[in-house]
Design an enzyme around this catalytic site. Structure first.
Site: not given
Length: 283
Positions: A199, A225-227
């Site tokens: 994040g 998100l960011d995965e």
């Protein structure tokens, strides 16, 4: 005239794949220069990247590979060595990664054709002064205009024939729709060593935790998100004397290097998606 080609292959693992592929290249008049392979025992998948040279077009190779694809349930692609990947770069005010990519491209170290730069801020907001003749697109975004702005990004991808989209510190969260549209062909640089500190403001999160190392992560974009599957990561030591701004400053260099390396591997066809992971035949 001798030409160079790259052949990439993935399929369920079973005996005979390497023999079939190398035999097809030999029968087409090719000479193998480099070959890398990996058998993933966890997923049962086989991955291979072969670079070979051939006097002219590799006659009959396409037909031979299509036969192998039917026999081995194989996904494959043949890429001429001189072919450059068409790339669209998205950026916000933080343009250090953009500057790094532009420099590496001009030096001939990243074999890609940058077909456009899109930014949610005006051109004057960027510190990078020389983008040459690369088309620049100012695409402002608000909460209300996000769907229309992302529709324009989709249109740019289609209009330019971009094969890869790079989020070079593009400080916007893509919608699930756009992330799905760009699946497997969008690389993001996250200014943190994922999976830690996801994040916003990860360096400030890291400073608050008193970390002794910071890092950056280049990964494929997914709706989570960011995965997305990780391509490359790097770290650098920090100390109790470093303030959040120091971490941000040091992080800029790591981000640029990590993104540049990940993009380089992708456009030279060294990265294979393997579920939530990647197989990377690093050079």
């Amino acid at each position: 005239m001798t030409k160079t080609y790259t052949l990439v292959v993935s399929c369920p693992d079973r005996p005979g794949i390497v023999r079939g592929v190398s035999g097809a290249i030999f029968d087409a008049g090719g000479n193998i220069l480099d070959s890398r392979q990996f058998d993933d025992r966890e997923t049962g998948r086989f991955f291979q990247r072969v670079v070979f040279e051939c006097p002219g077009a590799p006659a009959g190779l396409t037909e031979a590979m299509e036969r192998l694809a039917g026999e081995f349930a194989m996904d494959w692609k043949l890429i001429p060595g001189e072919r450059k990947t068409r790339v669209l770069i998205l950026v916000s005010k933080f343009d250090h990664c953009l500057g790094y990519l532009l420099y590496k491209t001009r030096m001939g170290e990243l074999p890609m054709d940058i077909v456009g730069i899109a930014c949610n801020h005006p051109r004057e907001a960027l510190a990078v002064s020389d983008i040459g003749g690369i088309p620049f697109h100012h695409l402002p975004i608000t909460k209300d205009t996000k769907p229309a702005q992302e529709a324009r990004i989709k249109a740019l991808v289609d209009e330019t024939g971009a094969e890869l989209v790079i989020l070079a510190r593009y400080m916007q969260i893509l919608s699930d729709d756009l992330a799905s549209f760009l699946s497997g062909r969008c690389i993001n640089i996250h200014h943190s060593f994922l999976p830690s500190f996801k994040g916003a403001k990860p360096y400030h999160q890291a400073h608050a935790r008193g970390v002794k190392m910071i890092g950056a992560t280049a990964h494929y974009v997914t709706a989570d998100l960011d995965e997305g599957p990780i391509i490359h990561q790097a770290t650098e030591a920090v100390s109790h004397e470093d303030r959040p701004d120091d971490l941000v400053r040091k992080g800029r260099e790591i981000e640029s290097r990590v993104l540049g390396r990940a993009v380089g591997w992708h456009i030279t066809h060294r990265v294979f998606l393997n579920g939530a992971k990647t197989i990377v035949f690093a050079n």
